[in-house]
Write an enzyme that holds these catalytic residues in place. Structure first.
Site, PDB file in Angstrom:
ATOM      1  N   CYS A   1      12.198  -1.498   5.017  1.00  0.00           N
ATOM      2  CA  CYS A   1      11.417  -0.701   4.071  1.00  0.00           C
ATOM      3  C   CYS A   1      12.287  -0.460   2.839  1.00  0.00           C
ATOM      4  O   CYS A   1      13.372   0.125   2.946  1.00  0.00           O
ATOM      5  CB  CYS A   1      11.046   0.622   4.738  1.00  0.00           C
ATOM      6  SG  CYS A   1      10.239   1.794   3.638  1.00  0.00           S
ATOM      7  N   ASN A   2      11.825  -0.934   1.697  1.00  0.00           N
ATOM      8  CA  ASN A   2      12.600  -0.759   0.460  1.00  0.00           C
ATOM      9  C   ASN A   2      12.715   0.717   0.096  1.00  0.00           C
ATOM     10  O   ASN A   2      13.756   1.177  -0.368  1.00  0.00           O
ATOM     11  CB  ASN A   2      11.908  -1.486  -0.698  1.00  0.00           C
ATOM     12  CG  ASN A   2      11.941  -2.991  -0.533  1.00  0.00           C
ATOM     13  OD1 ASN A   2      12.808  -3.659  -1.079  1.00  0.00           O
ATOM     14  ND2 ASN A   2      11.008  -3.547   0.218  1.00  0.00           N
ATOM     15  N   THR A   3      11.624   1.449   0.291  1.00  0.00           N
ATOM     16  CA  THR A   3      11.608   2.859  -0.104  1.00  0.00           C
ATOM     17  C   THR A   3      12.615   3.660   0.726  1.00  0.00           C
ATOM     18  O   THR A   3      13.369   4.486   0.188  1.00  0.00           O
ATOM     19  CB  THR A   3      10.185   3.443   0.086  1.00  0.00           C
ATOM     20  OG1 THR A   3       9.239   2.531  -0.466  1.00  0.00           O
ATOM     21  CG2 THR A   3      10.051   4.790  -0.588  1.00  0.00           C
TER      22      THR A   3
ATOM     23  N   GLY B   1       5.870   5.699  -0.052  1.00  0.00           N
ATOM     24  CA  GLY B   1       6.153   5.326  -1.437  1.00  0.00           C
ATOM     25  C   GLY B   1       5.917   6.376  -2.496  1.00  0.00           C
ATOM     26  O   GLY B   1       6.518   6.333  -3.557  1.00  0.00           O
TER      27      GLY B   1
ATOM     28  N   SER C   1       7.802   2.499   7.304  1.00  0.00           N
ATOM     29  CA  SER C   1       6.812   3.575   7.330  1.00  0.00           C
ATOM     30  C   SER C   1       5.612   3.164   8.182  1.00  0.00           C
ATOM     31  O   SER C   1       4.890   4.026   8.679  1.00  0.00           O
ATOM     32  CB  SER C   1       6.339   3.870   5.906  1.00  0.00           C
ATOM     33  OG  SER C   1       5.738   2.707   5.359  1.00  0.00           O
TER      34      SER C   1
ATOM     35  N   CYS D   1       8.260  -4.419  -1.873  1.00  0.00           N
ATOM     36  CA  CYS D   1       7.792  -3.527  -0.795  1.00  0.00           C
ATOM     37  C   CYS D   1       7.405  -4.443   0.345  1.00  0.00           C
ATOM     38  O   CYS D   1       6.728  -5.459   0.127  1.00  0.00           O
ATOM     39  CB  CYS D   1       6.588  -2.713  -1.264  1.00  0.00           C
ATOM     40  SG  CYS D   1       5.700  -1.887   0.082  1.00  0.00           S
ATOM     41  N   THR D   2       7.833  -4.110   1.559  1.00  0.00           N
ATOM     42  CA  THR D   2       7.640  -5.041   2.673  1.00  0.00           C
ATOM     43  C   THR D   2       6.168  -5.181   3.090  1.00  0.00           C
ATOM     44  O   THR D   2       5.828  -6.116   3.825  1.00  0.00           O
ATOM     45  CB  THR D   2       8.501  -4.625   3.886  1.00  0.00           C
ATOM     46  OG1 THR D   2       8.189  -3.267   4.234  1.00  0.00           O
ATOM     47  CG2 THR D   2       9.975  -4.734   3.553  1.00  0.00           C
TER      48      THR D   2
END
Ligand code: DGL
Length: 275
Positions: A81-83, A50, A18, A199-200
């Site tokens: 990006c985890n999200t 997020g 993001s 979260c990165t």
């Protein structure tokens, strides 16, 4: 949508987030794969992800990958990006096959293996924690540890957008707030001794986490595991760039302001520290 041509070893690897959080993953990728070319795309115009919901994030991930595939003919994608991984990795793999796509997810399994108290704290965005993908990961580890989940609302945004003069204080206050809400850190029975940075953006401010956590818990960041996985995936497909090729400066792309990304890269990339 499919990539127009078969991937080529000399093509860049697309990396996207993001915003600037993915720089914590890019740093690990540059260390693991120094001969590769990278095209880093920060979706700054639509960050943060997020607290936006899966449908929005999936749509953005699709648009970003379409751009990386058509304009930069990437040979692989790392979703840093985890999200976005939680919201979109499956649909991107289906839509862009056979493009190799590597995602990132909170390191629950290593955390469960490492924890002695059996209590693990997971710090991530609300979107990641509420996603079906994350919930399935959690169910798969049922009984292996007790996972304490903390949605760190506002934290990625503060790391990304807070003015430099106020950032340290604002980020510190949010870290304090979210750690207090999580529970007691420590190695005694019932205490949380392992913390997953899910979260990165969070590893960018690792010294601030370390200052607050001290020796009470171990912090985990999966960036290096993602870099190793990227190497494996490329090697399996014969897509690693030749080892004699010279290192190349990443290509910096943003849906926001290029100058703002350039200063963020200068500020954060050399400063990212490892756990
Ligand atoms: N860095 C991202 C992650 O790993 C997203 C943060 C955000 O945009 O809220 O989840």
């Amino acid at each position: 949508m499919k990539p127009a041509t078969a991937p080529h070893a000399d093509a860049p690897i697309g990396v996207f987030d993001s915003g600037i959080g993915g720089l914590s993953v890019l740093r690990a990728l540059l260390a693991e794969l120094p001969r590769e070319r990278f095209a880093y795309l920060a979706d700054n115009a639509h960050a943060p992800y997020g607290e936006r919901g899966d449908a929005f994030v999936a749509e953005r991930a699709r648009a970003v990958l379409a751009r990386l595939a058509s304009e930069h003919t990437v040979k692989a994608l790392v979703i840093a990006c985890n999200t976005a991984t939680a919201a979109a990795v499956q649909l991107l793999r289906a839509e862009f096959a056979p493009l190799p796509i590597v995602g990132i997810e909170p390191a629950l399994k290593p955390a469960a293996a490492l924890s002695r108290s059996g209590h693990v704290g997971v710090l991530a965005t609300r979107g990641t924690l509420q996603s079906a993908k994350f919930q399935a990961l959690l169910r798969g580890l049922d009984g292996r540890a007790r996972f304490h989940l903390q949605a760190c609302d506002g934290l990625a945004d503060a790391i990304e957008n807070e003015a430099a003069s106020a950032r340290q204080q604002r980020v510190g206050a949010l870290i304090d707030q979210h750690l207090s809400a999580l529970g007691t850190l420590g190695c005694s029975a019932g205490e949380i001794d392992t913390l997953v940075l899910g979260c990165t953006h969070y590893p960018l401010v690792l010294p601030q986490w370390q200052a607050r956590v001290g020796g009470a818990a171990t912090l985990l960041d999966p960036a290096e595991a993602v870099a190793r996985q990227t190497r494996r995936v490329l090697a399996e497909r014969g897509l690693l760039r030749h080892p004699t090729e010279p290192p190349a400066e990443p290509l910096w792309l943003t849906t926001g302001t290029p100058d703002a990304l350039a200063s963020a890269v200068a500020r954060w990339l050399p400063a990212v520290s490892t756990i």
